[in-house]
Motif scaffolding. Structure first.
Motif, PDB file in Angstrom:
ATOM      1  N   HIS A 276       0.845  -1.191   0.000  1.00  0.00           N
ATOM      2  CA  HIS A 276       0.000   0.000   0.000  1.00  0.00           C
ATOM      3  C   HIS A 276       0.877   1.236   0.000  1.00  0.00           C
ATOM      4  O   HIS A 276       1.960   1.230   0.552  1.00  0.00           O
ATOM      5  CB  HIS A 276      -0.841   0.036   1.277  1.00  0.00           C
ATOM      6  CG  HIS A 276      -2.113  -0.728   1.165  1.00  0.00           C
ATOM      7  ND1 HIS A 276      -3.133  -0.291   0.362  1.00  0.00           N
ATOM      8  CD2 HIS A 276      -2.532  -1.861   1.739  1.00  0.00           C
ATOM      9  CE1 HIS A 276      -4.130  -1.160   0.451  1.00  0.00           C
ATOM     10  NE2 HIS A 276      -3.791  -2.131   1.277  1.00  0.00           N
ATOM     11  N   SER A 277       0.364   2.322  -0.560  1.00  0.00           N
ATOM     12  CA  SER A 277       1.033   3.603  -0.405  1.00  0.00           C
ATOM     13  C   SER A 277       0.960   3.984   1.063  1.00  0.00           C
ATOM     14  O   SER A 277       0.042   3.590   1.763  1.00  0.00           O
ATOM     15  CB  SER A 277       0.327   4.686  -1.210  1.00  0.00           C
ATOM     16  OG  SER A 277       0.440   4.436  -2.560  1.00  0.00           O
TER      17      SER A 277
ATOM     18  N   SER B  18       0.218   6.484   4.088  1.00  0.00           N
ATOM     19  CA  SER B  18      -0.782   7.543   4.208  1.00  0.00           C
ATOM     20  C   SER B  18      -0.420   8.602   5.235  1.00  0.00           C
ATOM     21  O   SER B  18      -1.035   9.648   5.282  1.00  0.00           O
ATOM     22  CB  SER B  18      -2.132   6.933   4.577  1.00  0.00           C
ATOM     23  OG  SER B  18      -2.063   6.416   5.883  1.00  0.00           O
TER      24      SER B  18
ATOM     25  N   LEU C 103      -2.684   9.412  -1.078  1.00  0.00           N
ATOM     26  CA  LEU C 103      -3.933   8.787  -0.640  1.00  0.00           C
ATOM     27  C   LEU C 103      -4.931   9.789  -0.070  1.00  0.00           C
ATOM     28  O   LEU C 103      -6.123   9.688  -0.311  1.00  0.00           O
ATOM     29  CB  LEU C 103      -3.632   7.748   0.444  1.00  0.00           C
ATOM     30  CG  LEU C 103      -3.146   6.378   0.004  1.00  0.00           C
ATOM     31  CD1 LEU C 103      -2.908   5.518   1.225  1.00  0.00           C
ATOM     32  CD2 LEU C 103      -4.152   5.721  -0.918  1.00  0.00           C
TER      33      LEU C 103
ATOM     34  N   GLN D 147      -7.626  11.350  -2.235  1.00  0.00           N
ATOM     35  CA  GLN D 147      -8.686  10.574  -2.862  1.00  0.00           C
ATOM     36  C   GLN D 147     -10.060  11.086  -2.447  1.00  0.00           C
ATOM     37  O   GLN D 147     -11.064  10.788  -3.077  1.00  0.00           O
ATOM     38  CB  GLN D 147      -8.546   9.096  -2.487  1.00  0.00           C
ATOM     39  CG  GLN D 147      -7.346   8.470  -3.160  1.00  0.00           C
ATOM     40  CD  GLN D 147      -7.202   7.006  -2.801  1.00  0.00           C
ATOM     41  OE1 GLN D 147      -7.963   6.474  -2.010  1.00  0.00           O
ATOM     42  NE2 GLN D 147      -6.223   6.353  -3.396  1.00  0.00           N
ATOM     43  N   ILE D 148     -10.089  11.881  -1.406  1.00  0.00           N
ATOM     44  CA  ILE D 148     -11.351  12.429  -0.915  1.00  0.00           C
ATOM     45  C   ILE D 148     -11.858  13.549  -1.843  1.00  0.00           C
ATOM     46  O   ILE D 148     -13.026  13.925  -1.801  1.00  0.00           O
ATOM     47  CB  ILE D 148     -11.146  12.969   0.522  1.00  0.00           C
ATOM     48  CG1 ILE D 148     -12.470  13.255   1.222  1.00  0.00           C
ATOM     49  CG2 ILE D 148     -10.316  14.214   0.539  1.00  0.00           C
ATOM     50  CD1 ILE D 148     -13.010  12.140   1.988  1.00  0.00           C
TER      51      ILE D 148
ATOM     52  N   LYS E 195     -15.182  13.118  -3.667  1.00  0.00           N
ATOM     53  CA  LYS E 195     -16.153  12.253  -3.005  1.00  0.00           C
ATOM     54  C   LYS E 195     -17.235  13.045  -2.280  1.00  0.00           C
ATOM     55  O   LYS E 195     -17.003  14.178  -1.850  1.00  0.00           O
ATOM     56  CB  LYS E 195     -15.449  11.377  -1.954  1.00  0.00           C
ATOM     57  CG  LYS E 195     -14.354  10.495  -2.507  1.00  0.00           C
ATOM     58  CD  LYS E 195     -14.908   9.232  -3.124  1.00  0.00           C
ATOM     59  CE  LYS E 195     -13.835   8.247  -3.538  1.00  0.00           C
ATOM     60  NZ  LYS E 195     -12.691   8.790  -4.255  1.00  0.00           N
TER      61      LYS E 195
ATOM     62  N   LEU F 179     -19.567  12.073   1.025  1.00  0.00           N
ATOM     63  CA  LEU F 179     -19.724  11.024   2.038  1.00  0.00           C
ATOM     64  C   LEU F 179     -21.031  11.220   2.803  1.00  0.00           C
ATOM     65  O   LEU F 179     -21.402  12.350   3.133  1.00  0.00           O
ATOM     66  CB  LEU F 179     -18.582  11.055   3.057  1.00  0.00           C
ATOM     67  CG  LEU F 179     -17.141  11.077   2.572  1.00  0.00           C
ATOM     68  CD1 LEU F 179     -16.195  11.046   3.768  1.00  0.00           C
ATOM     69  CD2 LEU F 179     -16.853   9.919   1.652  1.00  0.00           C
TER      70      LEU F 179
ATOM     71  N   ALA G 178     -19.622   7.873  -1.459  1.00  0.00           N
ATOM     72  CA  ALA G 178     -19.000   6.872  -0.592  1.00  0.00           C
ATOM     73  C   ALA G 178     -19.800   6.840   0.703  1.00  0.00           C
ATOM     74  O   ALA G 178     -20.186   7.886   1.221  1.00  0.00           O
ATOM     75  CB  ALA G 178     -17.547   7.233  -0.318  1.00  0.00           C
TER      76      ALA G 178
END
Ligand code: SF4
Ligand code: FES
Ligand code: FES
Lengths: 171, 802
Positions: free
Chosen positions: B191-192, B194, B729, B732-733, B736, B738, B769
């Motif tokens: 994983h990257s 964060s 990472l 990425q929001i 989005k 939520l 999301a």
């Protein structure tokens, strides 16, 4: 976004069976609730047994989630000890010690002999899925070097004859 | 440790110190060199590399002298060590040889070359040749994300990077898997990383296994020039070293300062320099003539500007407003307000994301954290109100985490969104933003009961029939019990419509529980700009101008003024209500944009574009949240035709023929403020304002409301253009929306589907999301990201169509 590596959400997932969780719970009872990670080795062993003798990343993630610790910590433990497998293994896992005492007493010949008999090198499994050969570090039985382990049993002072006898007993 | 004094001897030199410390610390203190790889003064002792072996005098007669690791040998009275004896040297040589067995020795193509601990120590302690002829091992590289490059064959398994994650960053992401020769450093399933502090592992890694990805292969470390500077993206003011080559910024590193950032640096402060050469940099001054943009020289731009503004402002009825970034320097702010005030107006503000200004006269002279950053570890209870402390002010988040680990500090949080802090939160209240004030009132009521006190006037009616919840009670008790308790108002709180009430209640809670209270704000210099007088109600060094209060940011952006000066901001991203800001500015006849960057949106509302320097290209001063004045010089000269904003403003002052504008340097500007300023002691608690609660406390209407915050890598123009940060990472929001499952069902939204979000006359597209930590009736959409430039202010209603 829930798959982040640092996700510390707790709980069960359907990768492991209720039976497995119940067995892990038995181990969790032995440690204080904030020390759940103490059960990581037992959890890995139980899950490995359930999954025909090897671990997958799904299993590692599931255990991390259940014990609420980072998955990388579980992976560290699972890759450190040679008792944990990360690929399918044969019915019998032959673990030959090649550490110093065994090496001095000819463990290499034992490996060669097994290759002669079964055609597998360390890390390989016979085509019929019966045997997997592994090279392992000292198993604490130097006094009987060279030695190997199958299942829960140690076999010491190995010679080609002893290997023959052992192989014919394993079905 | 204890304070027991002991005397030891190292290489015959007597040293007096406290018992129980590790030998290596003492050697470092007195300057006796001991080679090391795994030891780091800010990390726990691993003692796994064995490079620090030294000879120790045997404790008993007749015993052979042992060699011991200096990093893991606690000293006691009378101990004697030899770091350069034949035995010590043989041990060090031996370890060095083992370490180099598997090392690729690819120094000529390694970015670490020239600043590599392995290289240095190999020269000092190794042999000049190798007797190893067998095959070396090779380890596959790992993809850790956009910031950290890996060459894992070079790794010597010191585990500094692993311990950093566990102990400092608080996210255990890197780990050491396998064993013996098969050991590898990796993240789980690659994983990257964060963590917002992740790139510190680049500095920690003693070899070239972890290096800076953006810097990769672009220079050799010994060619670089070092310039000391101050980071420009949060109110900490981390100390940095800017490394340049041929007038280009190549790299930014932390500069040790125990009072602030210690040896660390946030990824944001480290990589924001990547925006320096972004394609959107504004290269020359530009003027819009008949709807067409034309490049021009500075002279033309400034004389046109002055001519047009002069005509406008001569007529006293006309109004001009200035809005500036909270990361503008003290000098820039001071000169800008001087120009605005020189024109007889007071419309200037940097609080561009604030909504409620009703109690601005109660603001402290400048927003102060109320506790020194290096004293955070002594607090025993902290209540965060609307703060995503790790992402907003990473260094302060780190300090608070250390307080939790070392001092068992209890952290509580009240917010409209649940943040994943890297420390345990003992009590968490996550509510609809319009209920935050009510929650605080509940805590206040619990404290009143604990203290047998009666409610202050105005509050009684509000809290009389309120039930105290369990959590409120517990929070009240923790604050009450704390010897050093602290409340922190975080970045999100200023955007709420009832900020004044919230602050009043927080202050009441602080007074009742004898805690302190402090502010954390956006930008690098909110404190400095308040001192410089960039406020409609206060002149320089906080002088009130009660008779003649100017317009605050919201007023300037809600009714169109005749002219605007915008310094360092992109209103479509940096203000609370982008939709309104663009409409208002487009309607104005004169908008002067001073910015390092230019976009098509800017070109729509601007009339004159002036290219200014980034903080890396100008001298100036930032005042941090502790009131520390930190000045810096430019590390590189300005990009193309760009000029430092303070110089541009000074010239403008002269052209407008205003008094006292003959500064020759930014130091002189700073001096003229500093000479009038006397630092005062801070108590951020405010006097009870009974009228504030006449209308009781806000009530929630049950329409879905948009909640928001600014993601860490969206906070200013520079950071938004640092590509590597945008690829991380955390961002990425950015596209989005939520909401929790309950609301998703009501709105018939499905995870991963694209929806159209409408707010007044604007809309944007987002991916749904589902997030159970979002409170009921709330829709989270970030602010300051491209997708929200057409939306209105957060904390109001939105509609969603799938
Ligand atoms: S990657 Fe660097 S810091 Fe991490 S263990 Fe290897 S050598 Fe040490
Ligand atoms: S070396 Fe083989 S058992 Fe110890
Ligand atoms: S520095 Fe002491 S063992 Fe590594």
């Amino acid at each position: 976004m829930s798959t982040q590596s640092t996700d510390l959400s707790e709980g069960k997932s359907d990768v492991l069976s209720e039976q497995t969780y119940a067995e892990i719970d038995q181990w969790l009872k032995k440690y204080p609730p904030e020390q759940k990670k103490s059960a990581v080795m037992a959890a890995l062993r139980i899950a490995q047994d359930e999954n025909k003798g090897y671990l997958t990343t799904d299993i590692i993630s599931a255990i991390a989630k259940y014990l609420a610790i980072p998955a990388i910590e579980v992976q560290e433990v699972a890759t450190f000890y040679s008792m944990y497998e990360h690929n399918p293994v044969g019915k019998h896992k032959i673990c030959v010690c090649t550490n110093i005492s065994c090496m001095l007493n000819g463990s290499e010949h034992i490996l060669d002999y097994i290759y002669e008999r079964l055609g597998i090198k360390p890390g390989e499994t016979t085509k019929d899925g019966k045997f997997t050969l592994k090279e392992v570090e000292c198993l604490g039985a130097c006094v009987g070097a060279p030695m190997l382990q199958v299942g829960k049993e140690y076999h010491e002072y190995l010679t080609p004859e002893k290997v023959d006898a052992l192989l014919s007993r394993l079905d | 440790m204890g304070d027991k004094k002991v005397t030891i001897e190292v290489n015959g030199q007597e040293i007096e110190t406290q018992a129980g410390r590790m030998l290596i610390e003492i050697a470092d203190e007195v300057g006796i060199p001991v080679p090391r790889f795994c030891y780091h003064k800010k990390l726990s002792v691993a003692a796994n590399c064995r490079m620090c072996l030294v000879e120790m005098q045997a404790m008993r007669e007749g015993m052979e002298n042992p060699v011991v690791p200096a990093c893991a040998t606690p000293i006691g009275d009378g101990m004697k060590f030899y770091t350069k004896s034949p035995k010590a040297i043989a041990a060090q040589k031996g370890v060095m040889e083992f370490l180099l067995i598997n090392h690729p020795l690819d120094c000529p193509i390694c970015d670490q070359g020239g600043e590599c601990e392995l290289q240095d120590i190999a020269i000092g302690y190794g042999e000049g040749y190798s007797q190893y002829t067998e095959a070396k091992r090779v380890v596959k590289n790992k993809d850790l994300g956009p910031l950290i490059a890996t060459d894992m064959t070079r790794c010597i398994h010191c585990t500094r990077c692993v311990r950093f994650g566990e102990e400092i960053a608080g996210t255990r992401e890197l780990g050491m898997i396998g064993r013996g020769e098969h050991t590898e450093i990796t993240t789980y399933l690659e994983h990257s990383i964060s963590s917002e502090m992740s790139a510190n592992v680049i500095d920690l890694c003693p070899v070239g296994a972890l290096t800076s990805k953006p810097f990769r292969y672009s220079a050799r470390s010994w060619e670089l020039n070092n310039v000391d500077a101050i980071a420009a993206h949060d109110c900490v003011g981390s100390n940095i070293i800017v490394q340049t080559l041929h007038n280009k910024v190549k790299r930014v590193l932390p500069r040790e300062n125990e009072a602030l950032n210690e040896v660390w640096l946030s990824d944001r402060d480290r990589f924001s320099y990547l925006s320096q050469t972004h394609t959107e940099r504004l290269e020359t001054p530009m003027i819009k003539k008949g709807g067409e943009w034309q490049c021009c020289d500075w002279n033309t731009a400034l004389t046109t500007l002055v001519a047009e503004l002069d005509i406008l402002v001569k007529d006293k009825k006309n109004t001009i407003g200035a809005l500036l970034s909270p990361s503008s320097t003290l000098e820039e702010g001071y000169l800008l307000q001087k120009i605005v005030r020189g024109m007889g107006q007071h419309n200037i503000d940097f609080r561009i994301r604030q909504q409620d200004f009703s109690q601005q006269t109660l603001d402290p002279l400048y927003p102060h954290l109320g506790v020194n950053i290096d004293d955070i570890s002594t607090l025993d209870a902290v209540m965060l109100i609307g703060s995503n402390i790790h992402k907003d002010q990473p260094i302060i988040g780190h300090r608070l985490r250390q307080a939790v680990l070392k001092n068992d500090t209890k952290v509580m949080a009240v917010s409209h969104r649940q943040y994943s802090f890297h420390f345990p939160v003992t009590e968490n209240i996550i509510v609809h933003p319009q209920r935050i004030a009510l929650q605080l009132a509940g805590i206040a009521k619990a404290l009143l009961t604990l203290n047998n006190a009666s409610a202050p006037t105005g509050l009684k009616e509000v809290i009389d029939d309120m039930l105290i919840t369990d959590i409120q009670q517990k929070m009240a008790e923790k604050l009450q019990a704390a010897k050093r308790g602290h409340l922190i108002l975080g970045n999100m709180i200023y955007g709420l419509e009832d900020y004044a009430q919230i602050r009043m209640l927080a202050s009441l809670i602080a007074s009742l529980s004898e805690c302190n209270i402090g502010y954390l704000t956006e930008g690098a210099n909110a404190a400095g700009l308040a001192i410089a007088g960039c406020l409609p109600h206060r002149k320089e060094v906080g002088k009130e101008n009660n008779q003649d209060v100017g317009l605050h940011a919201q007023e300037m952006l809600s009714k169109t003024l005749d002219a605007y000066i915008l310094l360092g901001i992109e209103p479509e991203l940096d203000t609370l209500n982008p939709q309104q800001a663009i409409n208002t500015l487009t309607a104005s006849s004169m908008v002067v944009v001073m910015n390092a960057f230019v976009t098509d949106t800017m070109k729509q509302y601007a009339n004159i574009l002036l290219p200014i320097s980034t903080p890396l290209e100008t001298s100036g001063t930032f005042v941090n949240t502790n009131g520390m004045w930190q000045s810096f010089t430019g590390a590189v000269s300005p990009y193309k035709e760009a000029r430092p904003a303070w110089k541009v403003l000074r010239v403008l002052g002269n052209l407008f023929e205003l008094d006292d504008f003959d500064y020759r340097s930014s130091e002189e500007v700073k001096e003229s403020i500093a000479s009038k300023y006397t630092a005062e002691k801070f108590d951020n608690r405010i006097i009870w304002q009974e009228h504030l609660f006449e209308n009781r406390i806000n009530n929630v209407n049950n329409e879905p409301i948009r909640i928001s915050d600014v993601p860490g890598y969206a906070i200013d123009a520079m950071v938004r253009r640092a590509d590597a940060l945008q690829d991380s990472l955390d961002m990425q929001i950015a596209d989005k929306v939520l909401m929790n499952e309950k609301l998703a069902q009501v709105l018939q939204c499905h995870a991963d589907n694209i929806v159209e979000v409408e707010q007044l006359e604007g809309s944007g597209k987002f991916i749904v999301a589902i997030d159970e930590s979002i409170p009921d009736d709330c829709i989270y959409i970030p602010s300051a990201v491209a997708a929200t430039t057409n939306l209105a202010a957060p904390f109001s209603t939105v509609s969603i169509k799938e």
